[in-house]
Design a protein around this motif. Structure first.
Motif, mmCIF file in Angstrom:
data_model
loop_
_atom_site.group_PDB
_atom_site.id
_atom_site.type_symbol
_atom_site.label_atom_id
_atom_site.label_comp_id
_atom_site.label_asym_id
_atom_site.label_seq_id
_atom_site.Cartn_x
_atom_site.Cartn_y
_atom_site.Cartn_z
ATOM 1 N N ILE A 95 13.570 21.445 27.486
ATOM 2 C CA ILE A 95 14.044 22.652 26.794
ATOM 3 C C ILE A 95 14.731 22.312 25.474
ATOM 4 N N LEU A 96 15.426 21.181 25.455
ATOM 5 C CA LEU A 96 16.253 20.817 24.296
ATOM 6 C C LEU A 96 15.493 20.834 22.965
ATOM 7 N N PRO A 97 14.280 20.250 22.890
ATOM 8 C CA PRO A 97 13.573 20.270 21.594
ATOM 9 C C PRO A 97 13.277 21.685 21.109
ATOM 10 N N LEU A 98 13.046 22.612 22.041
ATOM 11 C CA LEU A 98 12.777 23.993 21.615
ATOM 12 C C LEU A 98 14.043 24.679 21.127
ATOM 13 N N ILE A 99 15.173 24.328 21.728
ATOM 14 C CA ILE A 99 16.435 24.888 21.235
ATOM 15 C C ILE A 99 16.660 24.405 19.800
ATOM 16 N N GLU A 100 16.421 23.122 19.590
ATOM 17 C CA GLU A 100 16.629 22.547 18.259
ATOM 18 C C GLU A 100 15.690 23.161 17.223
ATOM 19 N N ARG A 101 14.420 23.172 17.546
ATOM 20 C CA ARG A 101 13.426 23.688 16.610
ATOM 21 C C ARG A 101 13.608 25.194 16.396
ATOM 22 N N GLY A 102 13.929 25.896 17.485
ATOM 23 C CA GLY A 102 14.151 27.336 17.391
ATOM 24 C C GLY A 102 15.350 27.655 16.506
ATOM 25 N N THR A 103 16.379 26.824 16.592
ATOM 26 C CA THR A 103 17.581 27.034 15.777
ATOM 27 C C THR A 103 17.240 26.864 14.301
ATOM 28 N N GLU A 104 16.479 25.811 13.997
ATOM 29 C CA GLU A 104 16.095 25.519 12.610
ATOM 30 C C GLU A 104 15.209 26.642 12.029
ATOM 31 N N LEU A 105 14.215 27.059 12.801
ATOM 32 C CA LEU A 105 13.304 28.104 12.301
ATOM 33 C C LEU A 105 14.029 29.442 12.162
ATOM 34 N N SER A 106 14.958 29.710 13.077
ATOM 35 C CA SER A 106 15.722 30.951 13.012
ATOM 36 C C SER A 106 16.597 30.963 11.750
ATOM 37 N N ARG A 107 17.213 29.824 11.456
ATOM 38 C CA ARG A 107 18.050 29.713 10.253
ATOM 39 C C ARG A 107 17.199 29.985 9.010
ATOM 40 N N ARG A 108 16.024 29.370 8.962
ATOM 41 C CA ARG A 108 15.164 29.539 7.786
ATOM 42 C C ARG A 108 14.682 30.979 7.626
ATOM 43 N N SER A 109 14.570 31.707 8.745
ATOM 44 C CA SER A 109 14.088 33.096 8.670
ATOM 45 C C SER A 109 15.210 34.081 8.368
ATOM 46 N N GLY A 110 16.417 33.568 8.175
ATOM 47 C CA GLY A 110 17.561 34.456 7.962
ATOM 48 C C GLY A 110 17.883 35.255 9.216
ATOM 49 N N PHE A 278 -0.250 31.572 7.349
ATOM 50 C CA PHE A 278 -0.919 30.280 7.188
ATOM 51 C C PHE A 278 0.145 29.226 6.901
ATOM 52 N N SER A 279 0.098 28.115 7.635
ATOM 53 C CA SER A 279 0.956 26.975 7.301
ATOM 54 C C SER A 279 0.389 25.769 8.019
ATOM 55 N N GLN A 280 0.889 24.607 7.696
ATOM 56 C CA GLN A 280 0.344 23.438 8.386
ATOM 57 C C GLN A 280 0.723 23.458 9.869
ATOM 58 N N LEU A 281 2.013 23.587 10.160
ATOM 59 C CA LEU A 281 2.461 23.517 11.548
ATOM 60 C C LEU A 281 2.321 24.865 12.244
ATOM 61 N N ALA A 282 1.856 24.804 13.496
ATOM 62 C CA ALA A 282 1.636 26.030 14.255
ATOM 63 C C ALA A 282 2.955 26.685 14.672
ATOM 64 N N ASP A 283 3.982 25.900 14.995
ATOM 65 C CA ASP A 283 5.234 26.541 15.434
ATOM 66 C C ASP A 283 5.885 27.314 14.290
ATOM 67 N N LEU A 284 5.761 26.760 13.076
ATOM 68 C CA LEU A 284 6.282 27.469 11.900
ATOM 69 C C LEU A 284 5.474 28.749 11.657
ATOM 70 N N ALA A 285 4.145 28.650 11.727
ATOM 71 C CA ALA A 285 3.295 29.826 11.490
ATOM 72 C C ALA A 285 3.624 30.924 12.502
ATOM 73 N N ASP A 286 3.833 30.523 13.761
ATOM 74 C CA ASP A 286 4.128 31.469 14.838
ATOM 75 C C ASP A 286 5.473 32.173 14.591
ATOM 76 N N ALA A 287 6.503 31.371 14.321
ATOM 77 C CA ALA A 287 7.837 31.941 14.083
ATOM 78 C C ALA A 287 7.825 32.806 12.830
ATOM 79 N N ALA A 288 7.124 32.365 11.791
ATOM 80 C CA ALA A 288 7.123 33.106 10.523
ATOM 81 C C ALA A 288 6.366 34.423 10.664
ATOM 82 N N ALA A 289 5.274 34.442 11.453
ATOM 83 C CA ALA A 289 4.536 35.701 11.638
ATOM 84 C C ALA A 289 5.459 36.738 12.276
ATOM 85 N N THR A 290 6.255 36.305 13.248
ATOM 86 C CA THR A 290 7.209 37.217 13.900
ATOM 87 C C THR A 290 8.288 37.654 12.892
ATOM 88 N N ALA A 291 8.807 36.694 12.121
ATOM 89 C CA ALA A 291 9.877 37.002 11.160
ATOM 90 C C ALA A 291 9.393 37.986 10.085
#
Ligand code: AMP
Ligand code: MG
Length: 353
Positions: A95-110, A278-291
């Motif tokens: 779970i820990l890596p998703l908490i970390e990555r989720g925190t970073e992507l959430s910060r970037r999405s404001g 569209f982006s290179q990484l899928a997790d970023l593309a996924d989070a950004a589509a939602t944002a």
């Protein structure tokens, strides 16, 4: 003489067939995993190598699906129970890596992509196998959560110990777990020496390499019609993810309530029917589509979020059918049924990213 010629001919047929057999080509398999159809296309592999690779992906997808499921019992459920206590505890390594990555992507999405709003998602009834039927929850119940501003920054971390500092926080990885899983699948394929592949999870995909002599061609789903809005060629290394109001929703008294919640209001985001990123990484593309879906159809609202998240392109379809496209993507789209890259009249180009 005839026998010699026949032998000679047969010799070449055998050589040719052997060459065909050795010639690696396309391998295609569909899996029912991660709550969706995952379509895997590989190029330049022997069938046996393809089968083995896809079997490995199936196992991994199953593991990730069970580990990160927001409402089925499992590791994320246990983490949510422990976070609710407000006490520190050791977070499982799954779970820990998703908490970390989720925190970073959430910060970037404001904060528009916010995996800490699991309570709101459950309140709306979307944390369930069957989509809710309504009615919508009361304003007071929504306010009670929104006023506590659950956010990923409410998780305090010390090594592998984590602790929630906000009782309204509940994790839901639904907006980026699929992307994260697709990234892991691509990593595994590369480790197995496969460098030409598309991993397509229910229309959301990452593609690497090429389909032999040509790029991969993939479809982008139309938010209101059966079939696709456009198709696009991808090659190299690129992800294409779509968030839409047609995926999970309910209608109540003539209004559509969909599963993408604006963390600022606690209500389903308004104004768009789909966003493709569209982006290179899928997790970023996924989070950004939602944002971007939460940011809404006004360019002044979504463009800064797209820029802050560092995506390479987007297509936004609003709920009246108007389409906005970022400049780099425009030339790459083939609109059906025209089959050319001419833009239909409802399409506008946005400012560059
Ligand atoms: P997606 O289809 O990738 O946009 O993900 C939608 C899912 O993410 C929903 O079904 C919820 O589980 C969750 N979700 C909804 N709204 C948000 C949000 N604003 N931030 C993060 N996750 C969300
Ligand atoms: Mg998403």
């Amino acid at each position: 003489m005839i026998i010699t010629v026949t032998r000679f001919f047969l010799f070449f047929v055998v050589i040719f067939l052997a060459a065909c057999e050795r010639q690696p080509a396309a391998y295609h398999e569909q899996l029912l995993v991660f709550g969706t159809v995952v379509d895997v296309q590989l190029w330049g592999v022997e069938p046996k190598q393809g089968q083995q690779a896809v079997a490995r992906l199936a196992e991994d997808f199953d593991y990730m699906h069970n580990t990160w499921h927001a409402w089925h019992p499992g590791p994320l459920g246990r983490v949510n129970e422990l976070l609710a206590t407000g006490q520190p505890f050791s977070a499982p390594p799954s779970i820990l890596p998703l908490i970390e990555r989720g925190t970073e992507l959430s910060r970037r999405s404001g904060g528009l992509f916010n995996p800490a709003i699991g309570k709101l998602i459950a309140l709306w009834g979307f944390a369930s196998d069957d989509p809710p039927k309504g009615p919508p929850p009361s304003d007071a119940a929504i306010r009670a959560i929104v006023d506590q501003h659950p956010s990923m920054t409410d998780i305090r971390r010390d090594g592998i110990q984590i602790q929630a500092q906000n009782p309204a926080l509940k994790l839901d990885f639904g907006a980026f777990a699929k992307g994260y899983a697709v990234d892991r699948a691509i990593e595994v394929l590369r480790e197995l020496g496969i460098n030409n592949a598309v991993v397509n999870a229910g229309g959301d995909l990452r593609a690497i390499g090429r389909h032999g002599e040509r790029p991969w061609r993939v479809g982008i789903r139309h938010p209101r019609e059966a079939g696709i809005l456009a198709s696009v060629e991808v090659q190299g290394d690129e992800s294409v993810f779509t968030s839409g109001d047609y995926e999970r929703y309910f209608d109540w008294q003539g209004k559509r309530y969909d599963h993408i919640i604006d963390p600022r209001t606690g209500y389903p985001a308004q104004g768009l029917s789909s966003v493709t990123v569209f982006s290179q990484l899928a997790d970023l593309a996924d989070a950004a589509a939602t944002a971007l879906f939460v940011a809404g159809p006004e360019e002044k609202n979504w463009l800064p979020v797209a820029r802050a998240m560092g995506i390479s392109g987007a297509i936004l379809v609003d709920d009246t059918g108007n389409i906005q496209i970022t400049p780099g993507i425009r030339e790459r789209l083939y609109f059906e049924p025209r089959g050319d890259s001419q833009l239909p009249p409802e399409v506008q180009l946005s400012a560059p990213l």
